[in-house]
Write a protein that holds these residues in place. Structure first.
Motif, PDB file in Angstrom:
ATOM      1  N   PRO A 172       2.101  -5.151 -15.332  1.00 10.13           N
ATOM      2  CA  PRO A 172       2.866  -6.341 -15.200  1.00 10.13           C
ATOM      3  C   PRO A 172       2.237  -6.801 -13.611  1.00 10.13           C
ATOM      4  N   ARG A 173       2.249  -8.324 -13.836  1.00  7.56           N
ATOM      5  CA  ARG A 173       1.553  -8.898 -12.897  1.00  7.56           C
ATOM      6  C   ARG A 173       2.294  -8.956 -11.507  1.00  7.56           C
ATOM      7  N   PHE A 174       3.778  -8.816 -11.586  1.00  2.94           N
ATOM      8  CA  PHE A 174       4.456  -8.621 -10.471  1.00  2.94           C
ATOM      9  C   PHE A 174       4.107  -7.573  -9.562  1.00  2.94           C
ATOM     10  N   LEU A 175       3.365  -6.496 -10.207  1.00  4.52           N
ATOM     11  CA  LEU A 175       3.108  -5.417  -9.556  1.00  4.52           C
ATOM     12  C   LEU A 175       1.603  -5.509  -8.979  1.00  4.52           C
ATOM     13  N   SER A 176       0.937  -6.090 -10.035  1.00  6.08           N
ATOM     14  CA  SER A 176      -0.759  -6.041  -9.595  1.00  6.08           C
ATOM     15  C   SER A 176      -1.208  -7.440  -8.898  1.00  6.08           C
ATOM     16  N   ASN A 177      -0.294  -8.422  -8.857  1.00  2.53           N
ATOM     17  CA  ASN A 177      -0.646  -9.440  -8.051  1.00  2.53           C
ATOM     18  C   ASN A 177      -0.563  -9.444  -6.601  1.00  2.53           C
ATOM     19  N   ARG A 178      -0.232  -8.113  -6.318  1.00  2.00           N
ATOM     20  CA  ARG A 178      -0.065  -7.797  -4.707  1.00  2.00           C
ATOM     21  C   ARG A 178      -1.009  -6.617  -4.418  1.00  2.00           C
ATOM     22  N   LEU A 179      -1.424  -6.519  -3.108  1.00  4.44           N
ATOM     23  CA  LEU A 179      -1.875  -5.404  -2.538  1.00  4.44           C
ATOM     24  C   LEU A 179      -1.067  -4.638  -1.814  1.00  4.44           C
ATOM     25  N   VAL A 180      -1.499  -3.328  -1.753  1.00  2.00           N
ATOM     26  CA  VAL A 180      -0.409  -2.588  -0.775  1.00  2.00           C
ATOM     27  C   VAL A 180      -0.598  -3.077   0.512  1.00  2.00           C
ATOM     28  N   HIS A 181      -1.827  -3.303   0.896  1.00  2.18           N
ATOM     29  CA  HIS A 181      -2.077  -3.924   2.316  1.00  2.18           C
ATOM     30  C   HIS A 181      -1.086  -5.014   2.754  1.00  2.18           C
ATOM     31  N   HIS A 182      -0.680  -5.754   1.696  1.00  2.00           N
ATOM     32  CA  HIS A 182       0.370  -6.944   2.002  1.00  2.00           C
ATOM     33  C   HIS A 182       1.660  -6.467   2.549  1.00  2.00           C
ATOM     34  N   GLY A 183       1.949  -6.759   3.761  1.00  3.84           N
ATOM     35  CA  GLY A 183       3.126  -6.387   4.604  1.00  3.84           C
ATOM     36  C   GLY A 183       3.234  -5.082   5.095  1.00  3.84           C
ATOM     37  N   CYS A 184       1.902  -4.322   5.071  1.00  7.02           N
ATOM     38  CA  CYS A 184       1.812  -3.257   5.893  1.00  7.02           C
ATOM     39  C   CYS A 184       2.087  -3.481   7.470  1.00  7.02           C
ATOM     40  N   SER A 185       2.766  -2.762   8.072  1.00  5.18           N
ATOM     41  CA  SER A 185       3.196  -2.696   9.378  1.00  5.18           C
ATOM     42  C   SER A 185       2.017  -2.432  10.426  1.00  5.18           C
ATOM     43  N   ARG A 186       0.945  -1.929   9.902  1.00  6.44           N
ATOM     44  CA  ARG A 186      -0.288  -1.910  10.610  1.00  6.44           C
ATOM     45  C   ARG A 186      -1.155  -3.022  10.578  1.00  6.44           C
ATOM     46  N   ASN A 187      -0.860  -4.083  10.088  1.00  3.62           N
ATOM     47  CA  ASN A 187      -1.804  -5.277   9.858  1.00  3.62           C
ATOM     48  C   ASN A 187      -2.198  -5.714  11.142  1.00  3.62           C
ATOM     49  N   GLU A 188      -1.678  -5.676  12.019  1.00  7.60           N
ATOM     50  CA  GLU A 188      -2.117  -6.326  13.612  1.00  7.60           C
ATOM     51  C   GLU A 188      -3.448  -5.309  13.907  1.00  7.60           C
ATOM     52  N   PHE A 189      -3.073  -3.957  13.871  1.00  4.14           N
ATOM     53  CA  PHE A 189      -4.191  -2.944  13.901  1.00  4.14           C
ATOM     54  C   PHE A 189      -5.772  -3.463  13.062  1.00  4.14           C
ATOM     55  N   TYR A 190      -5.397  -3.646  11.788  1.00  2.00           N
ATOM     56  CA  TYR A 190      -6.250  -4.187  10.978  1.00  2.00           C
ATOM     57  C   TYR A 190      -6.894  -5.149  11.318  1.00  2.00           C
ATOM     58  N   GLU A 191      -6.263  -6.251  11.636  1.00  6.88           N
ATOM     59  CA  GLU A 191      -7.175  -7.447  11.953  1.00  6.88           C
ATOM     60  C   GLU A 191      -7.820  -7.305  13.075  1.00  6.88           C
ATOM     61  N   PHE A 192      -7.578  -6.481  14.115  1.00 10.11           N
ATOM     62  CA  PHE A 192      -8.441  -6.085  15.161  1.00 10.11           C
ATOM     63  C   PHE A 192      -9.503  -4.747  15.049  1.00 10.11           C
ATOM     64  N   LYS A 193      -9.440  -4.345  13.820  1.00  5.92           N
ATOM     65  CA  LYS A 193      -9.976  -3.004  13.521  1.00  5.92           C
ATOM     66  C   LYS A 193      -9.633  -1.856  14.617  1.00  5.92           C
ATOM     67  N   ALA A 194      -8.413  -1.842  15.135  1.00 10.81           N
ATOM     68  CA  ALA A 194      -8.107  -0.939  15.793  1.00 10.81           C
ATOM     69  C   ALA A 194      -7.533   0.301  15.120  1.00 10.81           C
ATOM     70  N   SER A 195      -8.288   1.205  14.964  1.00 13.49           N
ATOM     71  CA  SER A 195      -8.095   2.229  14.012  1.00 13.49           C
ATOM     72  C   SER A 195      -7.548   3.699  14.588  1.00 13.49           C
ATOM     73  N   ALA A 196      -6.769   4.167  13.540  1.00 13.63           N
ATOM     74  CA  ALA A 196      -6.354   5.562  14.034  1.00 13.63           C
ATOM     75  C   ALA A 196      -7.768   6.619  13.726  1.00 13.63           C
ATOM     76  N   GLN A 197      -7.541   7.486  14.541  1.00 14.37           N
ATOM     77  CA  GLN A 197      -8.632   8.579  14.505  1.00 14.37           C
ATOM     78  C   GLN A 197      -8.035   9.940  13.672  1.00 14.37           C
ATOM     79  N   ASN A 198      -6.796  10.020  13.834  1.00 18.17           N
ATOM     80  CA  ASN A 198      -6.154  11.045  13.347  1.00 18.17           C
ATOM     81  C   ASN A 198      -4.732  10.558  12.512  1.00 18.17           C
ATOM     82  N   LEU A 199      -4.085  11.460  11.723  1.00 14.50           N
ATOM     83  CA  LEU A 199      -3.044  11.204  11.110  1.00 14.50           C
ATOM     84  C   LEU A 199      -1.992  11.232  12.167  1.00 14.50           C
TER      85      LEU A 199
END
Ligand code: SF4
Ligand code: SF4
Length: 335
Positions: free
Chosen positions: A197-224
């Motif tokens: 269903p497109r309601f599922l696949s029209n979105r990426l898991v990335h959308h709405g992720c609480s770590r998006n600000e880190f993603y934007e600056f490529k500020a990455s975790a090194q460990n779990l």
């Protein structure tokens, strides 16, 4: 309201986790949702009052047409082993009938067929490794058309098998699909090329992720258990995986990523065999191999190096911390 619809649910080669997830449906719960949609659950292995011979009678009535099946849900992969015979998984209560044959016959007498979970859709976890069980999905074997029912299968309502991929499924994905079926409003154009269903696949898991600000600056975790984006080092595939997991919280509160674990793209065919450890990001010359689906590599590299150069200290420190170390600066007077 349209006429009451009968729903039949069978389990095949899977772990049962999709049923468990479905039972976690909230607001409304499973039974209220079915009642609202005017759907009668005629049989489900974990929720049945009927068992043994009574269940076999329900299935026989469905096959003979005495019991109309509007919606047939299959959870778990279809097992063809050994050597295509299906004899690794025989249908209990039927005379010498492999489960794969019973599933195929039921699919052909049902108005709508739903493959619930990535096992039923694509083969999933059961098809991992050497796949001794010869597991595959209802219409797909991984990302190749050619599962149990063949690539041209259409159910009696004229639709292909509806693939609700995910390991497990989000209960609301099942509910939303059932509501569309109950309202006779689900059409072929509501499904993508993998029949999700497109309601599922029209979105990426990335959308709405609480770590998006880190993603934007490529500020990455090194460990779990660190707070930064999990893409660069910990294998997160949220930018490449279909799903609204971070928009539609699971159990009312979270997702794999909010629980501290990277997205392993369980809604995508072949996720069970990524070719690397789930918690690793494969790289070539320091650049992750799996880049966002719609971004050219050169752009990603240019943007990433710019972003890294501009990363605020707050993000670079917090990204490798287990808790917030630097709070955002207040605009008001500092104490
Ligand atoms: S898709 Fe995942 S949760 Fe669902 S039956 Fe298969 S292994 Fe279990
Ligand atoms: S952790 Fe994954 S989903 Fe979240 S922002 Fe990073 S890449 Fe996107």
């Amino acid at each position: 309201m349209s006429e009451m619809k009968n729903m039949l649910w069978l389990q095949s080669g899977g772990c049962g986790g999709c049923s468990l997830s479905l039972m976690c449906a909230e607001s409304p719960n499973l039974y209220s949702a079915l009642e609202l949609a005017n759907i009668r659950l005629v049989s489900h292995p974990s929720l049945n009052q009927a068992s043994g011979r009574e269940t076999v009678k329900i299935l026989e009535d469905a096959l003979s047409g005495e019991l109309r099946i509007d919606i047939f849900c299959i959870e778990g992969s279809i097992m063809f082993g050994p050597h295509g015979s299906g004899r690794f998984h025989m249908a209990s209560g039927f005379d010498n009938k492999p489960m794969k044959d019973l599933i195929s016959e039921l699919a052909h007498v049902s108005d709508y067929v739903m493959a619930v979970g990535s096992c039923a859709a694509f083969g999933g976890i059961t098809a991992g490794g050497l796949n001794e069980a010869e597991a595959r999905g209802m219409v797909f074997d991984g990302d190749i058309r050619g599962g149990l029912l063949g690539k041209n299968f259409l159910s009696r309502a004229g639709l292909p098998v509806i693939n609700l991929s995910g390991c497990p499924i989000h209960p609301d994905w099942v509910m939303e699909t059932l509501y569309q079926i109950a309202a006779d409003s689900l059409s072929h154009s509501d499904l993508d090329s993998f029949y999700r269903p497109r309601f599922l696949s029209n979105r990426l898991v990335h959308h709405g992720c609480s770590r998006n600000e880190f993603y934007e600056f490529k500020a990455s975790a090194q460990n779990l258990c660190e707070q930064g984006c999990l893409m660069e080092n910990i294998g997160c595939k949220g930018t490449q995986a279909a799903g609204d997991c971070n928009i539609r919280p699971w159990n009312g509160s979270g997702s794999c990523i909010t629980g501290g674990y990277p997205c392993i793209a369980c809604t995508e065919p072949g996720f069970e065999e990524p070719g690397h450890a789930f918690l690793q990001t494969p790289k070539i010359a320091g650049i992750p191999v799996g880049l966002p689906t719609d971004m050219p590599k050169a752009w990603f590299v240019a943007l990433a190096s710019l972003a890294k150069a501009a990363t605020p200290k707050r993000l670079s420190v917090n990204a490798v911390s287990e808790q917030i170390t630097y709070a955002p600066k207040s605009k008001g007077k500092e104490e």
